[in-house]
Write a protein that holds these residues in place. Structure first.
Motif, PDB file in Angstrom:
ATOM      1  N   SER A   1       0.849  -1.326  -0.039  1.00  0.00           N
ATOM      2  CA  SER A   1       0.172   0.019  -0.007  1.00  0.00           C
ATOM      3  C   SER A   1       0.851   1.082  -0.188  1.00  0.00           C
ATOM      4  O   SER A   1       1.797   1.184   0.548  1.00  0.00           O
ATOM      5  CB  SER A   1      -0.981   0.251   1.243  1.00  0.00           C
ATOM      6  OG  SER A   1      -1.572   1.210   1.268  1.00  0.00           O
ATOM      7  N   VAL A   2       0.379   2.328  -0.700  1.00  0.00           N
ATOM      8  CA  VAL A   2       1.100   3.458  -0.609  1.00  0.00           C
ATOM      9  C   VAL A   2       0.892   4.311   0.812  1.00  0.00           C
ATOM     10  O   VAL A   2       1.608   5.208   1.197  1.00  0.00           O
ATOM     11  CB  VAL A   2       0.593   4.496  -1.490  1.00  0.00           C
ATOM     12  CG1 VAL A   2       0.846   4.221  -2.949  1.00  0.00           C
ATOM     13  CG2 VAL A   2      -0.930   4.809  -1.620  1.00  0.00           C
ATOM     14  N   ILE A   3       0.209   3.667   1.634  1.00  0.00           N
ATOM     15  CA  ILE A   3      -0.041   4.285   3.014  1.00  0.00           C
ATOM     16  C   ILE A   3       0.901   3.409   3.778  1.00  0.00           C
ATOM     17  O   ILE A   3       0.715   2.264   4.045  1.00  0.00           O
ATOM     18  CB  ILE A   3      -1.574   4.064   3.602  1.00  0.00           C
ATOM     19  CG1 ILE A   3      -2.412   4.839   2.547  1.00  0.00           C
ATOM     20  CG2 ILE A   3      -1.794   4.652   4.723  1.00  0.00           C
ATOM     21  CD1 ILE A   3      -3.944   4.569   2.768  1.00  0.00           C
TER      22      ILE A   3
ATOM     23  N   SER B   1       5.939   6.250   2.386  1.00  0.00           N
ATOM     24  CA  SER B   1       5.592   7.209   3.333  1.00  0.00           C
ATOM     25  C   SER B   1       6.882   7.452   4.266  1.00  0.00           C
ATOM     26  O   SER B   1       6.783   8.694   4.626  1.00  0.00           O
ATOM     27  CB  SER B   1       4.577   6.336   4.465  1.00  0.00           C
ATOM     28  OG  SER B   1       3.235   6.280   3.914  1.00  0.00           O
ATOM     29  N   ALA B   2       7.849   6.566   4.449  1.00  0.00           N
ATOM     30  CA  ALA B   2       9.092   6.673   5.080  1.00  0.00           C
ATOM     31  C   ALA B   2       9.946   7.818   4.257  1.00  0.00           C
ATOM     32  O   ALA B   2      10.680   8.796   5.000  1.00  0.00           O
ATOM     33  CB  ALA B   2       9.963   5.508   5.258  1.00  0.00           C
ATOM     34  N   VAL B   3       9.954   7.618   2.996  1.00  0.00           N
ATOM     35  CA  VAL B   3      10.662   8.621   2.150  1.00  0.00           C
ATOM     36  C   VAL B   3       9.913   9.963   2.275  1.00  0.00           C
ATOM     37  O   VAL B   3      10.675  10.937   2.334  1.00  0.00           O
ATOM     38  CB  VAL B   3      10.852   8.062   0.659  1.00  0.00           C
ATOM     39  CG1 VAL B   3      11.566   9.338  -0.309  1.00  0.00           C
ATOM     40  CG2 VAL B   3      11.695   6.590   0.660  1.00  0.00           C
ATOM     41  N   ALA B   4       8.670   9.974   2.126  1.00  0.00           N
ATOM     42  CA  ALA B   4       7.967  11.213   2.223  1.00  0.00           C
ATOM     43  C   ALA B   4       8.306  11.797   3.444  1.00  0.00           C
ATOM     44  O   ALA B   4       8.284  13.242   3.405  1.00  0.00           O
ATOM     45  CB  ALA B   4       6.387  11.062   1.898  1.00  0.00           C
ATOM     46  N   GLU B   5       8.344  11.229   4.527  1.00  0.00           N
ATOM     47  CA  GLU B   5       8.596  11.770   6.066  1.00  0.00           C
ATOM     48  C   GLU B   5       9.974  12.497   6.047  1.00  0.00           C
ATOM     49  O   GLU B   5      10.230  13.601   6.200  1.00  0.00           O
ATOM     50  CB  GLU B   5       8.445  10.753   6.874  1.00  0.00           C
ATOM     51  CG  GLU B   5       6.968  10.290   7.161  1.00  0.00           C
ATOM     52  CD  GLU B   5       6.717   9.117   7.901  1.00  0.00           C
ATOM     53  OE1 GLU B   5       7.891   8.431   8.537  1.00  0.00           O
ATOM     54  OE2 GLU B   5       5.675   8.358   8.083  1.00  0.00           O
TER      55      GLU B   5
ATOM     56  N   VAL C   1       0.041   0.184  -4.236  1.00  0.00           N
ATOM     57  CA  VAL C   1      -1.290  -0.058  -4.401  1.00  0.00           C
ATOM     58  C   VAL C   1      -1.811   0.958  -3.555  1.00  0.00           C
ATOM     59  O   VAL C   1      -1.633   1.218  -2.442  1.00  0.00           O
ATOM     60  CB  VAL C   1      -1.802  -1.737  -3.559  1.00  0.00           C
ATOM     61  CG1 VAL C   1      -2.893  -2.088  -3.557  1.00  0.00           C
ATOM     62  CG2 VAL C   1      -0.750  -2.630  -4.460  1.00  0.00           C
ATOM     63  N   ARG C   2      -3.304   1.588  -4.075  1.00  0.00           N
ATOM     64  CA  ARG C   2      -3.703   2.518  -3.673  1.00  0.00           C
ATOM     65  C   ARG C   2      -5.136   2.431  -3.172  1.00  0.00           C
ATOM     66  O   ARG C   2      -5.955   2.322  -3.622  1.00  0.00           O
ATOM     67  CB  ARG C   2      -4.118   3.661  -4.896  1.00  0.00           C
ATOM     68  CG  ARG C   2      -2.595   3.928  -5.380  1.00  0.00           C
ATOM     69  CD  ARG C   2      -2.617   5.266  -6.485  1.00  0.00           C
ATOM     70  NE  ARG C   2      -1.333   5.509  -6.771  1.00  0.00           N
ATOM     71  CZ  ARG C   2      -0.710   6.729  -6.266  1.00  0.00           C
ATOM     72  NH1 ARG C   2      -1.061   6.876  -5.200  1.00  0.00           N
ATOM     73  NH2 ARG C   2       0.694   6.712  -6.587  1.00  0.00           N
ATOM     74  N   ASP C   3      -4.951   2.044  -1.729  1.00  0.00           N
ATOM     75  CA  ASP C   3      -6.015   2.108  -0.638  1.00  0.00           C
ATOM     76  C   ASP C   3      -7.264   1.090  -1.311  1.00  0.00           C
ATOM     77  O   ASP C   3      -8.350   1.295  -1.262  1.00  0.00           O
ATOM     78  CB  ASP C   3      -6.774   3.413  -0.601  1.00  0.00           C
ATOM     79  CG  ASP C   3      -7.638   3.510   0.725  1.00  0.00           C
ATOM     80  OD1 ASP C   3      -7.414   2.710   1.646  1.00  0.00           O
ATOM     81  OD2 ASP C   3      -8.602   4.304   0.889  1.00  0.00           O
ATOM     82  N   ARG C   4      -6.588  -0.017  -1.650  1.00  0.00           N
ATOM     83  CA  ARG C   4      -7.599  -1.133  -1.707  1.00  0.00           C
ATOM     84  C   ARG C   4      -7.067  -2.556  -1.711  1.00  0.00           C
ATOM     85  O   ARG C   4      -5.781  -2.728  -1.445  1.00  0.00           O
ATOM     86  CB  ARG C   4      -7.865  -1.146  -3.312  1.00  0.00           C
ATOM     87  CG  ARG C   4      -6.621  -1.365  -4.445  1.00  0.00           C
ATOM     88  CD  ARG C   4      -7.222  -1.403  -5.858  1.00  0.00           C
ATOM     89  NE  ARG C   4      -7.879  -2.516  -6.069  1.00  0.00           N
ATOM     90  CZ  ARG C   4      -8.651  -2.954  -7.450  1.00  0.00           C
ATOM     91  NH1 ARG C   4      -8.369  -2.243  -8.173  1.00  0.00           N
ATOM     92  NH2 ARG C   4      -9.065  -4.114  -7.324  1.00  0.00           N
TER      93      ARG C   4
END
Length: 325
Positions: free
Chosen positions: A261-263, A268-272, A287-290
């Motif tokens: 998941s993208v969540i 998320s770690a790289v975005a943070e 995978v986008r929230d599914r």
């Protein structure tokens, strides 16, 4: 730079899970006090290879009782063993999450959570078994280290590293046979990453089976005059901030690709990291929230936009955003 598999070896495929039992047997032969606790899946996870190698007294099958599996492993660790647990990722992390959190991590026990059959690469088993949230679950636990190896050789190295690292470690493995990326003697380190390909136009950070897709995408981009830098962030927690930031300061934009998941995962770690230390345009391939879906691996990589083509499109999108900054 790390040594990659030669052209002939890169054409061969082996599942990361295939490294599990064989590596445990190798560790036992070397004198490491490893034990494996499984939940009625010793054949699928390959922990049975530990018994086949003559170490049957070190393999404990708890039946279909994943929560009990974690607690048994915790007890064995308190007796001086390096305890590995094995199940499918959806059960080995999801069903047993409370025990991992409150028994293993809260007490910082020497237990290794090393399930197989993670991600969409489970294939025909479908959405009920395609665990896409496991990295997020494990990454959020205090004291847990998270490793996502790209191929058989990296999985073998990750398991050895987990055995040598005191305290909780999560090693994510898959069901499907995947191309070899690394030479047989590759070594990993907690908090490490590998720069696999140098480039000046965009940074692609990936791990697991997305490493192969990232390298294929880099080839396609090179033919179009775009030089992509490819980093294998096999250690999601702790993340190799230095390697990633050094690349971003060169390229100015990034794509993160993961079979998850993208969540809450690698993206998320790289975005943070970038938000806190070096903000740049960033796109995620994941995978986008599914939930997952039944199908062959190659079909699913295309269906969920996880293949090399999806990475190429994300690169073009993020480079367009870079031009607006």
């Amino acid at each position: 730079m790390v040594k990659l598999a030669d052209a002939e070896k890169a054409q061969t495929k082996k599942a990361t899970r295939a490294a599990y039992g064989a590596t445990l047997a190798e560790l036992a032969e070397a004198g490491v006090p490893v034990v494996a606790v499984d939940a009625d899946l010793t054949g699928s996870t390959t922990t049975k290879k530990l018994a086949d190698a003559g170490y049957g007294n070190r393999l404990f099958n708890c039946g279909i009782a994943e929560q009990n599996m974690i607690d048994v492993a915790a007890g064995l660790s308190l007796a001086g063993n390096v305890a590995f647990t094995g199940s499918f990722a959806v059960f080995g992390t999801g069903r047993a999450y409370d025990q991992i959190r409150n028994t293993v991590c809260y007490s910082n026990l020497n237990v290794k959570i090393a399930p197989t059959h993670a991600g969409v690469s489970v294939g025909p088993d479908g959405g009920s078994h395609q665990m896409l949230e496991d990295v997020s679950l494990m990454r959020g636990l205090p004291g847990m280290r998270v490793l996502v190896p790209a191929d058989y050789a990296a999985a073998r190295a990750a398991l050895k590293l987990a055995a040598a690292t005191p305290g909780p470690v999560y090693v994510r493995m898959g069901r499907a046979a995947v191309p070899c990326v690394y030479d047989d003697d590759v070594e990993l380190e907690i908090g490490g990453a590998y720069l696999l390909r140098e480039g000046a136009d965009v940074t692609i950070v990936a791990n697991g089976i997305e490493i192969r897709e990232a390298l294929l995408a880099a080839d396609t981009l090179a033919a179009e005059g775009i030089e992509a830098e490819v980093i294998d962030a096999f250690s999601v927690k702790p993340l190799d901030a230095d390697t990633i930031l050094a690349s971003l300061k060169k390229t100015g934009c990034a794509v993160v690709a993961e079979e998850h998941s993208v969540i809450g995962g690698l993206g998320s770690a790289v975005a943070e990291l970038t938000a806190a230390q070096y903000p740049v345009p960033l796109e995620q391939v994941g995978v986008r929230d599914r939930f997952g879906k039944s199908g062959d691996l190659d079909e699913l990589l295309t269906y969920f936009s996880l293949d090399a083509n999806a990475i190429v499109e994300a690169v073009k999108k993020v480079r367009a955003r870079k031009g607006l900054c």
